[in-house]
Design an enzyme around this catalytic site. Structure first.
Site, PDB file in Angstrom:
ATOM      1  CE  LYS A  46      -1.934   1.733   3.781  1.00 24.00           C
ATOM      2  NZ  LYS A  46      -1.685   3.298   4.266  1.00 24.00           N
ATOM      3  CB  CYS A 144      -4.050   6.850  10.720  1.00 18.65           C
ATOM      4  SG  CYS A 144      -4.873   5.188   9.610  1.00 18.65           S
ATOM      5  NE  ARG A 149       0.419  11.269   9.850  1.00 16.54           N
ATOM      6  CZ  ARG A 149       0.151   9.869   9.009  1.00 16.54           C
ATOM      7  NH1 ARG A 149      -1.059   9.465   9.505  1.00 16.54           N
ATOM      8  NH2 ARG A 149       0.777   8.919   8.017  1.00 16.54           N
ATOM      9  CG  ASP A 335       3.258   1.917   9.438  1.00 16.39           C
ATOM     10  OD1 ASP A 335       2.964   2.876  10.311  1.00 16.39           O
ATOM     11  OD2 ASP A 335       3.515   2.284   7.516  1.00 16.39           O
ATOM     12  NE  ARG A 427      -6.995   4.654   5.796  1.00 13.71           N
ATOM     13  CZ  ARG A 427      -6.532   5.903   5.796  1.00 13.71           C
ATOM     14  NH1 ARG A 427      -6.556   5.705   7.489  1.00 13.71           N
ATOM     15  NH2 ARG A 427      -5.324   6.140   5.141  1.00 13.71           N
TER      16      ARG A 427
HETATM   17  N1  EPU Z   1       6.629  15.295  10.621  1.00 11.98           N
HETATM   18  C1  EPU Z   1       6.881  16.651  10.649  1.00 11.98           C
HETATM   19  N2  EPU Z   1       6.731  17.238   9.736  1.00 11.98           N
HETATM   20  C2  EPU Z   1       6.325  16.976   8.140  1.00 11.98           C
HETATM   21  C3  EPU Z   1       6.371  15.450   8.014  1.00 11.98           C
HETATM   22  C4  EPU Z   1       6.188  14.690   8.914  1.00 11.98           C
HETATM   23  O1  EPU Z   1       6.727  17.036  12.001  1.00 11.98           O
HETATM   24  O2  EPU Z   1       6.350  17.960   7.161  1.00 11.98           O
HETATM   25  C5  EPU Z   1       7.221  13.437  11.137  1.00 11.98           C
HETATM   26  C6  EPU Z   1       5.374  13.293  11.296  1.00 11.98           C
HETATM   27  O3  EPU Z   1       4.179  14.303  12.019  1.00 11.98           O
HETATM   28  C7  EPU Z   1       5.782  12.077  12.040  1.00 11.98           C
HETATM   29  C8  EPU Z   1       7.075  11.920  11.547  1.00 11.98           C
HETATM   30  O4  EPU Z   1       7.636  13.815  10.872  1.00 11.98           O
HETATM   31  O5  EPU Z   1       5.706  12.218  14.005  1.00 11.98           O
HETATM   32  C9  EPU Z   1       7.194  10.979  10.922  1.00 11.98           C
HETATM   33  O6  EPU Z   1       6.279  11.243   9.689  1.00 11.98           O
HETATM   34  P1  EPU Z   1       6.741  10.585   8.237  1.00 11.98           P
HETATM   35  O7  EPU Z   1       6.526  11.430   7.448  1.00 11.98           O
HETATM   36  O8  EPU Z   1       7.791   9.723   7.976  1.00 11.98           O
HETATM   37  O9  EPU Z   1       5.087   9.846   7.687  1.00 11.98           O
HETATM   38  P2  EPU Z   1       3.873  10.085   6.156  1.00 11.98           P
HETATM   39  O10 EPU Z   1       5.255  10.399   5.079  1.00 11.98           O
HETATM   40  O11 EPU Z   1       2.705  10.585   7.247  1.00 11.98           O
HETATM   41  C10 EPU Z   1       4.125   6.803   5.748  1.00 11.98           C
HETATM   42  C11 EPU Z   1       3.339   6.390   5.656  1.00 11.98           C
HETATM   43  C12 EPU Z   1       2.700   5.972   7.447  1.00 11.98           C
HETATM   44  C13 EPU Z   1       4.239   5.473   8.389  1.00 11.98           C
HETATM   45  C14 EPU Z   1       5.313   6.364   8.020  1.00 11.98           C
HETATM   46  C15 EPU Z   1       6.411   6.023   8.863  1.00 11.98           C
HETATM   47  C16 EPU Z   1       2.127   5.971   3.456  1.00 11.98           C
HETATM   48  C17 EPU Z   1       1.043   6.109   2.713  1.00 11.98           C
HETATM   49  N3  EPU Z   1       2.540   6.663   5.443  1.00 11.98           N
HETATM   50  O12 EPU Z   1       3.802   7.984   6.923  1.00 11.98           O
HETATM   51  O13 EPU Z   1       1.751   4.852   7.226  1.00 11.98           O
HETATM   52  O14 EPU Z   1       3.685   5.287   9.496  1.00 11.98           O
HETATM   53  O15 EPU Z   1       5.974   7.061   6.862  1.00 11.98           O
HETATM   54  O16 EPU Z   1       6.781   4.985   8.147  1.00 11.98           O
HETATM   55  O17 EPU Z   1       3.732   5.689   3.352  1.00 11.98           O
HETATM   56  C18 EPU Z   1      -0.101   3.437   8.047  1.00 11.98           C
HETATM   57  O18 EPU Z   1       0.207   2.843   6.707  1.00 11.98           O
HETATM   58  O19 EPU Z   1      -0.489   2.995   8.402  1.00 11.98           O
HETATM   59  C19 EPU Z   1       0.822   4.630   7.566  1.00 11.98           C
HETATM   60  C20 EPU Z   1       0.615   5.783   8.975  1.00 11.98           C
END
Ligand code: EPU
Length: 448
Positions: A46, A144, A149, A335, A427
């Site tokens: 996904k 989620c 975030r 995750d 999802r």
């Molecule tokens: N963060 C910030 N500022 C930003 C971006 C991120 O503070 O501009 C923080 C986030 O709040 C978090 C941390 O950085 O505390 C890491 O977040 P990241 O950006 O890596 O997460 P993401 O890209 O939003 C993806 C996955 C998530 C997974 C995370 C971490 C997808 C669609 N989502 O999210 O997956 O938990 O990376 O590996 O790829 C899930 O599949 O259930 C899911 C939440």
């Protein structure tokens, strides 16, 4: 007397990929105590397919993605992409299935709140839209509820590539009328999404971009490989430093999506929790990374079965309590934190589960407690004192990974566990009841 409300016709309900009606109110029931035996096929990832579909916006040519999962999230993203002018088509069945996305012409550069609020990954269209069309109006994201975030890293990174950014009325308005230009982006900490977006944007920027502290998750590497097949010049995939030389245009590609290491991890935990022995097909121990070591510490046996997959064999008695700390790849995946806690609920001893990526990813704790788990929270750490048995109760899925945790707990619990709000599960897990029941689980869905 007030009129009796009319039940919605099943014709008006959203359909799942196999054509069955699904509803936000569906629930799943599981009768615990049955060890899983057999094979569990792992679907396409996904978290790879979502950014890959977004990457299709970078080119006017068709991007063919093979081995993709059919999920509520891919359908939501398809709607976002169609709203921007792309044509999204699913093809085939079973292992040959996939999706093609072609954005021959971008007819809009606006991604509305109604769609982006459903899923954070749809915010990622901001990168390709800016790079290709020089502008984007994208709603601040939803997804989620596992923490605040924010999107500051994306915005600062895009500014470093020359974009003008303004946030107002819940929308990010970004403009680069003369195109993006390469630059240096030092990410203060690892972000998967920011790496995806900045890598995509830099691929079409004028000149060179250096991204430090980039994410090295396999999904980022998969997107990088697909971008390379489309003609992008990217060095350093899988390392913390990405070096990207922008090109004037990208073409189409035909890309096989990696398997879902998070689904595989959840199934490995489900097999272990049920006391069974089953093979995950299409994946090896290296794919589930840090989880493999934690499972072994817990007494679960893992054996590669040649080309076939990874055999998981539950310990003879209860698993051993094992501590974990979530970290960016190659550390223990956030995750899989909730699903791992599911297994630890019945472990022998006390396990400490520390979440360092998201600040609010413990919503499953109170639901597990309803099943009889003994868990206390100390800041970013959950302390799980294993109990001999869980007992069925009605519970509620609060987010995607919490929902599969309740399935795992339900497999262990005595009696019939009723999981409500399973739209979270839909999802991210393809045909989960079908897959688990083929291994003997007594699991079924009540459509409401
Ligand atoms: N963060 C910030 N500022 C930003 C971006 C991120 O503070 O501009 C923080 C986030 O709040 C978090 C941390 O950085 O505390 C890491 O977040 P990241 O950006 O890596 O997460 P993401 O890209 O939003 C993806 C996955 C998530 C997974 C995370 C971490 C997808 C669609 N989502 O999210 O997956 O938990 O990376 O590996 O790829 C899930 O599949 O259930 C899911 C939440």
């Amino acid at each position: 007397m007030p009129p009796v409300p009319k039940m919605p016709s099943s014709r008006n309900q959203p359909k799942n990929p196999k054509g069955q009606a699904t509803s936000r109110m569906d629930r799943i029931l599981i009768e615990g105590g049955v060890p899983l035996h057999g094979e569990l096929a792992i679907s396409g990832s996904k978290n790879a397919v979502l950014p890959l579909m977004v990457a299709a916006l970078l080119s006017e040519e068709k991007l063919v993605l093979r081995g993709t999962p059919r999920l509520a999230d891919t359908r939501t993203l398809a709607q976002v992409l169609e709203g921007l002018g792309a044509t999204v088509e699913e093809f085939g069945n079973g292992p040959g299935e996939g999706v093609s996305v072609q954005a021959a012409k971008l007819t809009s550069t606006r991604a509305p709140y109604e769609l982006v609020s459903k899923m954070r990954a749809s915010f990622w269209v901001i990168g390709p839209l800016l790079a290709r069309a020089g502008q984007a109006q994208v709603s601040l994201p939803g997804g989620c509820a596992i923490g605040t975030r924010p999107v500051d890293l994306y915005l600062k990174g895009l500014e470093a590539l020359g974009a003008d950014i303004d946030v107002s009325g819940g929308y990010v308005n970004a403009a680069a009328p003369h195109g993006l230009t390469g630059g240096r982006i030092d990410l203060p900490f690892v972000s998967v999404g920011a790496t995806h977006v900045l890598m995509m944007a830099a691929a079409l920027a004028k000149g060179e971009t250096l991204i430090t502290n980039a994410a090295t998750e396999p999904e980022v590497v998969d997107v990088g490989h697909c971008l390379q097949a489309m003609g992008a010049q990217i060095d350093g995939l899988g390392t913390r430093t990405l070096h990207i030389r922008g090109v004037a245009r990208l073409g189409g590609a035909d890309h096989q999506v990696i398997r879902d290491r998070i689904e595989a991890g959840a199934f490995a935990l489900a097999v272990a929790a049920s006391g069974g022995k089953a093979t995950l097909t299409g994946i090896g121990a290296a794919d589930i990374g840090a989880l493999a070591s934690s499972l072994r510490l817990a007494g679960v046996d893992l054996a590669e079965t040649g080309t076939q997959g990874l055999q998981i064999c539950a310990p003879d008695g209860r698993p051993k309590a094992t501590h974990i700390t979530t970290e960016a790849y190659p550390g223990f995946a956030t995750d899989l934190q909730a699903p791992f806690m599911g297994l630890m609920c019945c472990a022998e001893g006390v396990s400490r589960i520390r979440e360092t990526i998201f600040e609010n990813r413990f919503m499953h704790v109170q639901e597990l407690a309803r099943l009889g788990a003994d868990i206390s929270l100390e800041g970013d750490t959950a302390i799980v004192t294993g109990v001999e048995k869980l007992h069925a109760a009605p519970v509620m899925a609060t987010d995607l990974r919490a929902s599969v945790t309740l399935v795992i707990a339900g497999l262990m619990a005595e009696g019939v566990t009723e999981i409500n709000r399973v739209y979270h599960l839909d999802r991210g897990y393809e045909r989960i009841e079908e897959k688990l029941s083929a291994c003997g689980a007594r699991i079924w869905r009540e459509r409401i």
